[in-house]
Design an enzyme around this catalytic site. Structure first.
Site, mmCIF file in Angstrom:
data_model
loop_
_atom_site.group_PDB
_atom_site.id
_atom_site.type_symbol
_atom_site.label_atom_id
_atom_site.label_comp_id
_atom_site.label_asym_id
_atom_site.label_seq_id
_atom_site.Cartn_x
_atom_site.Cartn_y
_atom_site.Cartn_z
ATOM 1 C CB SER A 154 -0.951 -0.052 1.202
ATOM 2 O OG SER A 154 -1.992 0.875 1.078
ATOM 3 C CG ASP A 165 -6.902 -1.694 -4.347
ATOM 4 O OD1 ASP A 165 -7.619 -0.929 -3.678
ATOM 5 O OD2 ASP A 165 -5.787 -2.080 -3.979
ATOM 6 C CG HIS A 218 -5.850 -1.873 -0.199
ATOM 7 N ND1 HIS A 218 -5.318 -1.355 -1.356
ATOM 8 C CD2 HIS A 218 -5.070 -1.404 0.808
ATOM 9 C CE1 HIS A 218 -4.281 -0.585 -1.056
ATOM 10 N NE2 HIS A 218 -4.103 -0.611 0.241
#
Length: 727
Positions: A559, A645, A690
């Protein structure tokens, strides 16, 4: 008493859009604490005999669907002598992965949401929401309340559970691994339990009981990852569902928290740096809410309650770190707040738990864990330094007012139980089998000096009997955003790597939260380059102190951690041999200039506003991974991305990969024949989540990539991985 959600950690989870999903199977670290923000959870053994139908196989859980992979080696020359060794490693990998994915499901430990209320425990068993008597919770005796298959979802799991005060109803939030969308179901508890209602896209929810003994469910509605609306609903003969509050500022979000004594329901409205809290009387939920303190830019606060007093964790005043204050519940405004307890500098507040006569603070100070037990009757404080191997807390159920249980864990050691007993004033450690990793591995805490002289903490793991560490492979971890700690919860694959001789290094760079709020402030907005300088200093310090060398060094992140990793690949690629990224944030500038994306407005406090502030725009251009790609030698890079995502759009990752390929090709052309080009793999997985932390397919693919790129023998690592996944 029903178990309540964590206060401070829950707030932080909602404030971090790019942190990653809250997984049913994750351990809390909280670190990782953003994993399962909403329910206290415990490790639970699953057996197929308890399920109404067969559970998915390991292969299915790994979502073994053909994905799209792209590699620079599809079009760049590779030295012929590497092909045979790569083929052998591939064969070993494929054979062991086949064994791994066919292991029976009951050999794997998983985490389930669980709530105790009255004499019952409510939890997920197989494909069902069930309850059993507390003393029978570990047996096969349970009552099925709802079959999740009725929702027609693919592999649904229960994310959190709430039971109404008088046990007439239970509410549960249902999610799937392939999507962040959720459904909240309300089940009426009777001789024949029945689903009373369902609500889509629910984020947080809590029960209260009104003056007429009627159960009222408050819940927040999430749209496009934004949570601005609060609803309240009743059921039975007096059904209603009405919107109760709407936040108008798009940069804020809303979540609900019920104080541990159930006296107040709090409506928490906050962005990255500012918060505002309203109180709903748990005895009169239809009365207008009471504002504690109107939002003041830069002031964060969170609220608990005990004996008509509010306990407020806030950063107001100097220094601007969290401190504990209190005031009478009927005079909640900020001018009435009295300082109750201050933290040492460089201290991170991990969590807070309130008891009848004690307040317990879970802290991280100078990269070590502590528990502070405050006696509320005499204001006494007892500070307990926890074992040096521990890197993270897991908050456990604590319905017993006499005890405060919790677990400690590390990336290479499974959770271990501890209990603080208030009467004895002592901390008790779980007895029994001692994990052999305590004797076969070492944990070191070192510091690196950044360019500006700041000391940057690092946590290092390696085998005790390792010789000549300079020749051992090194895997460096980094995050450095949103004031969040680097995740250091137990991961079986990390344990396997240490057993196989790897060195693991966790770099707690600025922008994260390991040393408190100022540590975050020093690594966000126009100070983001501090985090990059810290990461560079950490890797150079590791090499300088004899931990591995550049040709055996890999860097990993997920991320928002991808920002620093991508920036380092541009600025100092010679420090690394390989990189693995998952759902990485790589195109900061274009993402933050696109206000149509759901999280852009919420992210302005972290990255800046390049659309309206030229200073922010120019600063982002200096470090943005996508903007700074250039023809040069890069480390090999493996990227896992998810097709739908919403938090980190796939488009930005694909654009980054394409631009990186072009730069590598140009550099290869300029360098000439014989150049060994790096391998760049983009693995696009289906689904809309995610981060899928527990995907066995992803784990094995990343380990395979690392072993191939560093030229290591992978014969034994996958056999060991199969063994350790039995945790």
């Amino acid at each position: 008493m029903q178990q309540k959600s964590k206060l401070f950690l829950q707030a932080l989870k909602y404030s971090i859009p790019r942190l990653g999903k809250c997984m049913q199977k994750q351990h809390l670290n909280h670190y990782n604490f953003a994993d399962h923000y909403y329910d206290r959870i415990k490790l639970k053994k699953c057996h197929l005999t308890k399920c109404l139908q067969d559970k998915p196989t390991i292969s299915e859980l790994a979502r073994n669907i053909p994905s799209r992979s792209f590699s620079c080696k599809d079009f760049l020359p590779i030295k012929q002598e590497n092909k045979d060794s790569l083929s052998e490693n591939m064969d070993a990998f494929e054979k062991v992965r086949t064994k791994l994915e066919t292991q029976p499901q009951e050999e794997y430990e998983i985490i389930n949401a669980e709530v105790k209320h009255g004499g019952f425990v409510y939890y997920q068993e197989g494909c069902c929401l069930v309850r059993s008597k507390d003393e029978e919770a570990d047996n096969d005796n349970y009552e099925v309340l709802f079959n999740l298959e009725e929702l027609k979802l693919d592999q649904p799991f229960i994310d959190c559970i709430r039971v109404a005060p008088d046990e007439k109803y239970v509410a549960a939030k249902i999610r799937t691994e392939d999507s962040e969308a959720s459904t909240c179901i309300v089940v009426k508890l009777s001789d024949q339990p029945v689903m009373e209602a369902s609500f889509p896209n629910v984020s947080s929810f809590e029960w209260v009981k009104d003056e007429e003994e009627e159960d009222v469910l408050f819940y927040t509605f999430q749209r496009n990852l934004r949570c601005h609306d609060v609803y309240r609903a009743t059921f039975g003969d007096n059904k209603r569902n009405e919107r109760f509050y709407t936040e108008k500022d798009p940069s804020y979000f809303v979540f609900l928290y019920l104080t541990k004594d159930s006296r107040f329901l709090t409506i928490n409205i906050m962005n990255k740096t500012t918060s505002e809290v309203w109180l709903i009387d748990g005895l009169s939920p239809w009365d207008p809410p009471v504002l504690i303190q109107k939002r003041i830019h830069g002031v964060l606060y969170y609220v608990e309650h005990r004996d008509d007093e509010l306990y407020i964790l806030t950063n107001v005043g100097e220094p601007t770190e969290f401190k504990l204050m209190r005031t009478a519940a009927d005079t909640p405004a900020i001018m009435n707040w009295d300082l109750f307890f201050t933290m040492k500098r460089n201290t991170k507040v991990v969590d807070l738990d309130m008891f009848k006569d004690h307040c317990v603070l879970f802290l991280k100070h100078s990269n070590l864990l502590y528990v502070n037990v405050i006696g509320l009757a005499d204001d006494s404080v007892r500070s307990l330094k926890l074992p040096p191997w521990a890197c993270g807390f897991i908050m456990d159920t604590n319905s017993d007012p006499k005890n405060c249980p919790f677990q400690l864990c590390s990336p290479i050691r499974p959770p271990k139980y501890y209990t603080y007993k208030f009467a004895e004033g002592k901390l008790f450690e779980e007895t029994g089998h001692e994990d052999p990793i305590t004797k076969t591995s070492r944990v070191l805490r070192l510091e690196a000096k950044s360019k500006d002289g700041k000391s940057v903490p690092m946590t290092i793991f390696h085998k005790t009997d390792s010789e000549d560490l300079q020749k051992k492979p090194l895997l460096v971890h980094v995050y450095g955003a949103y004031g969040m700690d680097l995740k250091m919860n137990f991961r079986p694959e990390r344990r396997v790597l240490v057993d196989d001789g790897w060195i693991l290094a966790y770099c707690h760079v600025r922008g994260g939260g390991e040393l408190g709020l100022q540590w975050h402030a020093d690594g966000r907005l126009t100070k983001k380059l501090n985090g990059l300088a810290d990461l560079e200093a950490c890797i150079k310090t590791l090499h300088g102190q004899g931990f591995s060398q550049p040709s055996l060094t890999a860097l990993t992140a997920f991320s928002a951690g991808g920002v620093l990793v991508g920036a380092l690949c541009n600025s100092n690629p010679e420090l690394l041999r390989a990189v693995t990224l998952e759902a990485p944030f790589l195109d900061v500038l274009n993402t933050m200039m696109d206000t149509t994306l759901p999280l852009t407005l919420e992210e302005l406090e972290e990255w800046g506003n390049p659309s309206s502030d030229e200073k922010h725009k120019n600063y982002i251009k200096r470090y943005c991974p996508y903007q700074n790609i250039k023809p040069q030698h890069y480390p090999s890079i493996h990227i896992t991305a998810y097709e739908n995502d919403e938090r980190v759009p796939l488009k930005g990752i694909v654009n980054y990969t394409d631009k990186l390929k072009e730069a590598i090709m140009e550099h290869a052309k300029d360098t000439g024949e014989g150049y060994q080009a790096p391998n760049v793999v983009l693995d696009i997985q289906p689904g809309g989540n995610h981060v899928i932390e527990d995907s066995h397919k992803k784990i094995t693919a990343q380990i395979k990539f690392l072993y191939e790129e560093l030229g290591l023998d992978s014969t034994s690592v996958f056999e060991n991985l199969k063994k350790y996944l039995k945790f």
